[in-house]
Write a protein that holds these residues in place. Structure first.
Motif, PDB file in Angstrom:
ATOM      1  N   SER A  83      57.618  71.200  36.045  1.00 33.28           N
ATOM      2  CA  SER A  83      58.610  72.242  36.294  1.00 33.28           C
ATOM      3  C   SER A  83      58.807  72.374  37.795  1.00 33.28           C
ATOM      4  CB  SER A  83      58.146  73.582  35.720  1.00 33.28           C
ATOM      5  OG  SER A  83      58.983  74.636  36.164  1.00 33.28           O
ATOM      6  N   ARG A  85      59.599  74.833  39.572  1.00 34.51           N
ATOM      7  CA  ARG A  85      59.090  76.076  40.150  1.00 34.51           C
ATOM      8  C   ARG A  85      57.630  75.957  40.578  1.00 34.51           C
ATOM      9  NH1 ARG A  85      62.787  79.883  39.910  1.00 34.51           N
ATOM     10  NH2 ARG A  85      64.376  79.797  38.267  1.00 34.51           N
ATOM     11  N   ASP A  86      56.877  75.135  39.888  1.00 30.48           N
ATOM     12  CA  ASP A  86      55.458  75.003  40.209  1.00 30.48           C
ATOM     13  C   ASP A  86      55.229  74.319  41.554  1.00 30.48           C
ATOM     14  OD1 ASP A  86      54.832  76.191  37.810  1.00 30.48           O
ATOM     15  OD2 ASP A  86      54.619  74.289  36.731  1.00 30.48           O
ATOM     16  N   LYS A 167      60.489  67.656  41.378  1.00 32.04           N
ATOM     17  CA  LYS A 167      60.247  67.625  39.933  1.00 32.04           C
ATOM     18  C   LYS A 167      60.063  66.190  39.464  1.00 32.04           C
ATOM     19  CE  LYS A 167      62.078  69.285  35.507  1.00 32.04           C
ATOM     20  NZ  LYS A 167      63.072  70.137  34.824  1.00 32.04           N
ATOM     21  N   SER A 171      59.852  64.152  33.614  1.00 30.34           N
ATOM     22  CA  SER A 171      59.517  65.400  32.930  1.00 30.34           C
ATOM     23  C   SER A 171      60.568  65.738  31.870  1.00 30.34           C
ATOM     24  CB  SER A 171      59.431  66.543  33.942  1.00 30.34           C
ATOM     25  OG  SER A 171      59.295  67.784  33.283  1.00 30.34           O
ATOM     26  N   GLU A 173      60.403  68.840  30.536  1.00 24.87           N
ATOM     27  CA  GLU A 173      60.414  70.303  30.550  1.00 24.87           C
ATOM     28  C   GLU A 173      61.760  70.811  31.052  1.00 24.87           C
ATOM     29  OE1 GLU A 173      57.809  74.021  32.383  1.00 24.87           O
ATOM     30  OE2 GLU A 173      56.927  72.019  32.138  1.00 24.87           O
ATOM     31  N   ASP A 175      63.954  73.618  32.693  1.00 24.61           N
ATOM     32  CA  ASP A 175      63.822  74.781  33.572  1.00 24.61           C
ATOM     33  C   ASP A 175      65.066  75.652  33.476  1.00 24.61           C
ATOM     34  OD1 ASP A 175      61.286  74.352  34.985  1.00 24.61           O
ATOM     35  OD2 ASP A 175      62.256  72.572  35.805  1.00 24.61           O
ATOM     36  N   ASP A 176      64.865  76.945  33.284  1.00 22.62           N
ATOM     37  CA  ASP A 176      65.970  77.906  33.316  1.00 22.62           C
ATOM     38  C   ASP A 176      66.212  78.339  34.760  1.00 22.62           C
ATOM     39  OD1 ASP A 176      66.068  77.890  30.510  1.00 22.62           O
ATOM     40  OD2 ASP A 176      64.515  79.447  30.402  1.00 22.62           O
ATOM     41  N   ILE A 177      67.482  78.492  35.127  1.00 23.10           N
ATOM     42  CA  ILE A 177      67.798  78.924  36.484  1.00 23.10           C
ATOM     43  C   ILE A 177      69.191  79.554  36.507  1.00 23.10           C
ATOM     44  CG2 ILE A 177      68.740  76.658  37.137  1.00 23.10           C
ATOM     45  CD1 ILE A 177      67.644  77.178  39.979  1.00 23.10           C
ATOM     46  N   ASN A 203      67.066  68.120  33.655  1.00 24.46           N
ATOM     47  CA  ASN A 203      66.575  69.048  32.632  1.00 24.46           C
ATOM     48  C   ASN A 203      66.594  70.490  33.135  1.00 24.46           C
ATOM     49  OD1 ASN A 203      66.032  67.554  30.230  1.00 24.46           O
ATOM     50  ND2 ASN A 203      64.290  66.598  31.268  1.00 24.46           N
ATOM     51  N   LEU A 204      67.776  70.911  33.566  1.00 28.74           N
ATOM     52  CA  LEU A 204      67.987  72.284  34.004  1.00 28.74           C
ATOM     53  C   LEU A 204      68.929  72.981  33.027  1.00 28.74           C
ATOM     54  CD1 LEU A 204      68.577  71.697  37.831  1.00 28.74           C
ATOM     55  CD2 LEU A 204      66.428  72.303  36.694  1.00 28.74           C
ATOM     56  N   ASP A 261      69.493  82.599  41.306  1.00 30.13           N
ATOM     57  CA  ASP A 261      68.094  82.532  41.723  1.00 30.13           C
ATOM     58  C   ASP A 261      67.979  82.806  43.221  1.00 30.13           C
ATOM     59  OD1 ASP A 261      65.525  81.353  40.172  1.00 30.13           O
ATOM     60  OD2 ASP A 261      65.366  80.942  42.318  1.00 30.13           O
TER      61      ASP A 261
END
Length: 473
Positions: A83, A85-86, A167, A171, A173, A175-177, A203-204, A261
Motif C-alpha cells: 500500500s 500509504r505505508d 508502491k 501489489s 492491494e 488503495d482508496d484516495i 490499483n487506486l 487527500d
C-alpha cells in the motif's frame, strides 16, 4: 731548576695553561646563565602521558558521498510497499497526477506536475508513461527509464519520486484516495473527471471532488481548458481547500466518498496548466516580448529533464550509423529535423495532402536559414542534416535522401529494444542537433526546439502547414 725553567718553552706552556683555565671559566659562566633563564617545567606537564601514536592512513575511513541525497531513501520509509500509504513519511507531503494524451503531451503533464510540487512544497510522485501512441498491448514504461531522475533531483534541488519507488508494482492491494477533479471545471463536454488507465495500473480507487469553476484561466470560454498553476496550488493549502470542498463522487470500486487527500495531493489532469497564457511553453522561446517569457514550468523543471545515459548511448548508435561515423569517432554537429505528417493529416480537412504540408523545398529553405544562423553566430559550418518523421511513404523518404539528408534506420528497433524506442530515439536525436527545424503546432517539435535552444544554444525554425504556401515568407 733545569735549564729550561725560565726558557721560551716553559713560557709557552704557562700561556697555554692560562688560556685553558680562562676557557673553562667562560664555559662555567655560560652554564650558570642558561640554568637561571631556562623555563621551569610544571609537574602537570611532566605528568602528562605522551600522545597516542597517529592512526595509519588505512585506519581513517572517509564516509562515502551520497550521490543522490534527495532520493527515495531520504523521503520514504524504505522499499516499495503493498500500500502506498505505508511508505509515505509523516513529515513530508506529496503530490501526483495521471496521464491522458499523447506521449509528448504526457511529458508536458509531468513537467507541470513537478513544477506544481515545487510551488506547493510537496514531493512529486511521477507515474509511468502509458503507450497511447503505440497501442494498448504495449506495457507502460517507467518515467525513470526515459529521464535521468537522480540528475533531475540534483539540478532542481528537490526530491522527485516515481510510483515504482513508493508502491510495489506487483501489489494487488487497492488503495482508496480522494483527488481533485479539474477536468470537469474547465470544459463543458464531459461531466466527469478526465479518464486515465494509470489509477487502474496502480490499483487506486479514487473518489473525486470537483474543483471550483474559478480555477479556469478564461472564464466561460469553451474553446480553452487551461487553468493557472496558482489556482490549483491554493487547493493544496488549508484555507482554500476547506472553502472549496463539495460532496465528492463515490469511488468506482469500493464506493467510498473521500475528500481530497491532504498527505498525497492529487489532481486528475495537469496538461492544460500555465502561469500566464494558454500553451505558454510554445511561446516562451519564440517571442522576445517579456510577457511571453512566462513558462516557469519549463525554466525550472523541463530544461532539467535530461535523457538517461542508457537512452543517450542507444541514440548515439543510431546517429553514428545514420551519418556513417565509426563507433570510436566523435559525432559531428548536425541539424535535426522533425517533419510530422502522418497523424496530422486529419487536420488538413479538405486541403489536399500535397498542399496541406510544406514540400521538402520549403523545409530545405528553413534548414539553410538555421545553417546560416549557426555560421553567423559561431563561424561553424554544419552540412549534416538528420531527419525524423512519422511519414511512411517510401517515395517521400527517397526524396529526403536526394536532398543529401540522413535518417535513423528503425527497421529493427522494435525487435531489439521494444515498441517504445522508435519515438524515444527520435526524441533524443531531435534534441541533439546544434540547430533544429520542426513542424508548427507539434508539441514534439516545440519541446525539441526548447531542448536545442537550452542545451546547445541552437537556433530553430517551425515550418507552418495547413494550407497551400502556408510557410511562404
Amino acid at each position: 731548576m733545569g735549564p729550561d725553567t725560565f726558557g721560551p718553552y716553559a713560557l709557552l706552556l704557562r700561556r697555554r695553561g692560562l688560556f685553558a683555565a680562562c676557557l673553562v671559566l667562560v664555559l662555567i659562566a655560560l652554564l650558570v646563565m642558561l640554568s637561571e633563564h631556562a623555563p621551569v617545567q610544571s609537574t602537570d606537564t611532566l605528568a602528562t602521558p605522551p600522545p597516542p601514536p597517529s592512526q595509519s592512513a588505512e585506519a581513517i575511513v572517509t564516509p562515502a558521498k551520497d550521490i543522490d541525497p534527495l532520493g527515495p531513501k531520504h523521503t520514504l520509509h524504505g522499499s516499495p510497499t503493498a500500500s502506498f500509504r505505508d511508505n509515505l513519511l509523516p513529515q513530508h507531503k506529496y503530490i501526483t497526477s495521471w496521464l491522458s494524451a499523447g506521449w509528448t503531451n504526457d511529458v508536458y503533464t509531468y513537467i507541470n506536475l513537478i513544477y506544481l510540487g515545487l510551488i506547493t512544497d510537496r514531493i512529486p510522485i511521477v507515474p509511468m508513461f502509458i503507450p497511447s501512441h503505440v497501442g494498448g498491448h504495449v506495457p507502460p514504461i517507467p518515467f525513470g527509464e526515459v529521464f535521468d531522475v537522480p540528475r533531475l533531483r540534483n539540478e532542481i534541488g528537490k526530491s522527485v519520486l516515481e510510483w515504482r519507488d513508493v508502491k510495489d508494482i506487483n501489489s494487488t492491494e487497492i488503495d482508496d484516495i480522494g483527488c481533485w477533479n479539474v477536468w470537469e471545471s474547465v470544459q463543458y463536454r464531459e461531466a466527469f473527471p478526465r479518464r486515465s488507465r494509470i489509477p487502474d495500473d496502480l490499483n487506486l480507487d479514487i473518489s473525486y471532488t470537483k474543483t471550483p469553476e474559478w480555477i479556469k484561466m478564461i472564464p466561460n470560454y469553451e474553446h480553452d481548458q487551461h487553468v493557472t498553476f496558482w489556482s490549483l496550488a491554493t487547493l493544496a493549502f488549508p484555507t482554500t481547500r476547506k472553502a472549496s470542498l463539495v460532496p465528492p463522487l463515490p469511488s468506482p470500486k469500493h464506493n467510498v466518498s473521500l475528500p481530497p487527500d491532504e498527505h498525497l495531493l492529487c489532481y486528475d489532469y495537469l496538461y492544460y496548466v500555465s502561469a500566464h497564457q494558454p500553451f505558454e511553453m510554445e511561446y516562451d522561446y519564440v517571442s522576445l516580448d517579456s510577457l511571453s517569457q512566462c513558462s516557469p514550468a519549463w525554466r525550472y523543471v523541463g530544461t532539467h529533464m535530461h535523457w538517461t545515459p542508457t537512452l543517450e548511448k542507444i541514440a548515439d548508435e543510431y546517429i553514428r550509423k545514420a551519418l556513417g561515423v565509426a563507433d570510436d569517432s566523435s559525432i559531428p554537429p548536425f541539424i535535426s529535423l522533425h517533419i510530422r505528417r502522418l497523424d496530422f493529416k486529419v487536420w488538413c480537412n479538405d486541403v489536399p495532402i500535397d498542399e496541406c504540408f510544406a514540400p521538402l523545398s520549403v523545409i530545405e529553405r528553413r534548414v539553410r536559414e538555421v545553417q546560416d544562423e549557426i555560421t553567423k553566430r559561431t563561424g561553424m559550418i554544419v552540412p549534416h542534416v538528420l531527419v525524423t518523421s512519422d511519414e511512411r511513404s517510401p517515395e517521400w523518404w527517397h526524396d529526403v535522401a536526394k536532398q543529401g539528408w540522413f535518417s535513423p534506420d528503425h527497421t529493427d528497433t522494435k525487435e531489439h529494444y521494444g515498441e517504445w524506442y522508435p519515438v524515444l530515439i527520435d526524441a533524443v536525436i531531435q534534441s541533439r542537433g546544434v540547430g533544429f527545424v520542426g513542424t508548427d503546432r507539434s508539441t514534439m517539435s516545440i519541446i525539441a526546439a526548447r531542448r536545442v535552444e537550452d542545451w546547445s544554444n541552437g537556433p530553430h525554425r517551425l515550418v507552418k502547414w495547413g494550407t497551400k504556401d502556408a510557410d511562404d515568407h
